[in-house]
Design an enzyme around this catalytic site. Structure first.
Site, PDB file in Angstrom:
ATOM      1  N   LYS A   1      -8.215  30.252 -24.501  1.00  0.00           N
ATOM      2  CA  LYS A   1      -8.380  31.493 -23.739  1.00  0.00           C
ATOM      3  C   LYS A   1      -8.998  31.220 -22.354  1.00  0.00           C
ATOM      4  CE  LYS A   1      -6.553  34.308 -26.691  1.00  0.00           C
ATOM      5  NZ  LYS A   1      -5.222  34.866 -26.383  1.00  0.00           N
TER       6      LYS A   1
ATOM      7  N   TYR B   1      -9.735  28.173 -29.945  1.00  0.00           N
ATOM      8  CA  TYR B   1      -9.351  29.479 -29.378  1.00  0.00           C
ATOM      9  C   TYR B   1     -10.048  29.712 -28.024  1.00  0.00           C
ATOM     10  CZ  TYR B   1      -8.578  34.605 -29.540  1.00  0.00           C
ATOM     11  OH  TYR B   1      -8.215  35.909 -29.269  1.00  0.00           O
TER      12      TYR B   1
HETATM   13  P1  NAP Z   1      -2.215  40.004 -34.236  1.00  0.00           P
HETATM   14  O1  NAP Z   1      -2.356  41.428 -34.704  1.00  0.00           O
HETATM   15  O2  NAP Z   1      -2.577  38.911 -35.178  1.00  0.00           O
HETATM   16  O3  NAP Z   1      -0.718  39.792 -33.693  1.00  0.00           O
HETATM   17  C1  NAP Z   1      -0.334  38.538 -33.197  1.00  0.00           C
HETATM   18  C2  NAP Z   1       1.056  38.627 -32.611  1.00  0.00           C
HETATM   19  O4  NAP Z   1       1.411  37.315 -32.109  1.00  0.00           O
HETATM   20  C3  NAP Z   1       2.114  39.004 -33.618  1.00  0.00           C
HETATM   21  O5  NAP Z   1       3.095  39.802 -32.995  1.00  0.00           O
HETATM   22  C4  NAP Z   1       2.705  37.658 -34.019  1.00  0.00           C
HETATM   23  O6  NAP Z   1       4.060  37.727 -34.461  1.00  0.00           O
HETATM   24  C5  NAP Z   1       2.637  36.902 -32.695  1.00  0.00           C
HETATM   25  N1  NAP Z   1       2.656  35.451 -32.898  1.00  0.00           N
HETATM   26  C6  NAP Z   1       1.740  34.689 -33.558  1.00  0.00           C
HETATM   27  N2  NAP Z   1       2.128  33.389 -33.542  1.00  0.00           N
HETATM   28  C7  NAP Z   1       3.302  33.324 -32.867  1.00  0.00           C
HETATM   29  C8  NAP Z   1       4.195  32.271 -32.540  1.00  0.00           C
HETATM   30  N3  NAP Z   1       3.978  30.995 -32.895  1.00  0.00           N
HETATM   31  N4  NAP Z   1       5.318  32.585 -31.837  1.00  0.00           N
HETATM   32  C9  NAP Z   1       5.568  33.854 -31.482  1.00  0.00           C
HETATM   33  N5  NAP Z   1       4.762  34.907 -31.757  1.00  0.00           N
HETATM   34  C10 NAP Z   1       3.632  34.635 -32.450  1.00  0.00           C
HETATM   35  O7  NAP Z   1      -3.115  39.754 -32.936  1.00  0.00           O
HETATM   36  P2  NAP Z   1      -3.762  40.783 -31.906  1.00  0.00           P
HETATM   37  O8  NAP Z   1      -5.135  41.083 -32.331  1.00  0.00           O
HETATM   38  O9  NAP Z   1      -2.811  41.892 -31.612  1.00  0.00           O
HETATM   39  O10 NAP Z   1      -3.886  39.832 -30.636  1.00  0.00           O
HETATM   40  C11 NAP Z   1      -2.917  39.789 -29.605  1.00  0.00           C
HETATM   41  C12 NAP Z   1      -3.446  38.923 -28.473  1.00  0.00           C
HETATM   42  O11 NAP Z   1      -4.691  39.454 -28.015  1.00  0.00           O
HETATM   43  C13 NAP Z   1      -3.730  37.479 -28.891  1.00  0.00           C
HETATM   44  O12 NAP Z   1      -3.418  36.600 -27.834  1.00  0.00           O
HETATM   45  C14 NAP Z   1      -5.212  37.498 -29.149  1.00  0.00           C
HETATM   46  O13 NAP Z   1      -5.777  36.226 -29.009  1.00  0.00           O
HETATM   47  C15 NAP Z   1      -5.681  38.442 -28.067  1.00  0.00           C
HETATM   48  N6  NAP Z   1      -6.982  39.047 -28.324  1.00  0.00           N
HETATM   49  C16 NAP Z   1      -7.197  39.845 -29.393  1.00  0.00           C
HETATM   50  C17 NAP Z   1      -8.454  40.397 -29.600  1.00  0.00           C
HETATM   51  C18 NAP Z   1      -8.764  41.314 -30.750  1.00  0.00           C
HETATM   52  O14 NAP Z   1      -9.941  41.693 -30.887  1.00  0.00           O
HETATM   53  N7  NAP Z   1      -7.818  41.672 -31.586  1.00  0.00           N
HETATM   54  C19 NAP Z   1      -9.488  40.111 -28.709  1.00  0.00           C
HETATM   55  C20 NAP Z   1      -9.231  39.278 -27.630  1.00  0.00           C
HETATM   56  C21 NAP Z   1      -7.978  38.758 -27.438  1.00  0.00           C
HETATM   57  P3  NAP Z   1       4.415  37.998 -36.029  1.00  0.00           P
HETATM   58  O15 NAP Z   1       4.004  39.429 -36.293  1.00  0.00           O
HETATM   59  O16 NAP Z   1       5.868  37.780 -36.121  1.00  0.00           O
HETATM   60  O17 NAP Z   1       3.590  37.037 -36.825  1.00  0.00           O
END
Ligand code: NAP
Length: 248
Positions: free
Chosen positions: A159, A155
């Site tokens: 990133k 990851y």
């Molecule tokens: P999340 O709640 O797990 O949601 C992930 C999203 O990505 C969902 O809409 C999922 O679709 C989609 N997805 C996953 N695999 C996919 C694939 N193979 N093809 C198409 N869509 C896919 O994650 P989140 O926390 O909102 O994170 C969103 C982004 O922010 C990510 O890139 C994550 O790395 C980044 N981020 C998050 C945090 C945090 O603290 N949460 C911190 C830093 C960065 P489905 O619903 O259909 O599965």
């Protein structure tokens, strides 16, 4: 030009950060492409919420880990939205474990989903942006891509790679009215962070000067700014949205 004349695709907007970004862009008048891979019903609800608030939205399903699916997604979104002026590469997954235990498949899945997807989608979207002389790409990186983290070699590499991709594309297309920036969220409340052990959450909390975890809306506000005309002279940058956790 305001959001009203523009089409915006937000990958992974069925849940979490992507959902909040899609809702915010919808509120600002963009025609929004809501995207999912498995969660079709939640994605449809996001689109419905945008429409209920007077906005416009279309729903797309595609696995962004697949290069051909990325090309088809951009083609479909461009046709359905009329144009694709803003691309938010947000879809992402984690497969956490120490590097010595990490399987090749865990490495590849995370790289394909979080990093290669952004290259394939950006490549597919850039031609029309360059032709139009205006475009915005916002890549959702993470503060771990800046500072590293234990148990996330795949990851962190993805990133950090997104930050590099952001800079390379920003240099290639900056003269054509296209900006490419990254947002690096800290610890944001979502499905991705919900399952982390409580001790780890408390340890993270101690490192956050703001004294709270982030909300998806905190990230959405930053993305909406970078997507706007107001951010036209900001290019190749990575904006941490982390309550002050990392100060590069
Ligand atoms: P999340 O709640 O797990 O949601 C992930 C999203 O990505 C969902 O809409 C999922 O679709 C989609 N997805 C996953 N695999 C996919 C694939 N193979 N093809 C198409 N869509 C896919 O994650 P989140 O926390 O909102 O994170 C969103 C982004 O922010 C990510 O890139 C994550 O790395 C980044 N981020 C998050 C945090 C945090 O603290 N949460 C911190 C830093 C960065 P489905 O619903 O259909 O599965």
């Amino acid at each position: 030009m305001s959001g009203a004349e523009r089409g915006a695709l937000v990958t992974g907007s069925s849940r979490g950060l992507g959902r909040a970004i899609a809702l915010e862009l919808g509120r600002r008048g963009y025609r929004v492409g809501v995207h999912y891979v498995r969660s079709e019903a939640p994605a449809r609800e996001v689109a419905e919420a945008i429409r209920a608030a007077g906005g416009r939205a279309e729903v797309f399903g595609a696995d962004v880990a697949d290069a051909e699916a990325c090309q088809a997604l951009v083609k479909d979104a461009t046709a359905a939205l009329g144009s694709l002026d803003v691309l938010v590469n947000n879809a992402g997954i984690t497969r956490d474990t120490l590097a010595l235990r990490m399987k090749a498949d865990d490495w590849q899945q995370v790289l394909d989903t979080n990093l290669s997807s952004a290259f394939h989608l950006s490549k597919a979207a850039l031609r029309a942006m360059v032709r139009a002389g205006w475009g915005r790409i916002v890549n959702i990186s993470s503060i771990v891509g800046i500072r590293g983290n234990v148990g996330q070699a795949n990851y962190v590499a993805a990133k950090a790679g997104l930050i590099g991709l952001t800079k390379a594309l920003a240099r290639e297309y900056g003269s054509r009215g296209v900006t490419v920036n990254a947002v690096a969220p800290g610890f944001i409340e979502s499905d991705m962070t919900e399952s982390l052990p409580d001790e780890l959450k408390q340890a993270y909390l101690k490192e956050i000067p703001a004294g709270r975890f982030g909300r998806p809306e905190d990230v959405a506000a930053a993305v909406a700014f970078l997507a706007s005309d107001d951010a036209g002279y900001i290019n190749g940058q990575t904006l941490p949205v982390d309550g002050g956790m990392v100060m590069p």
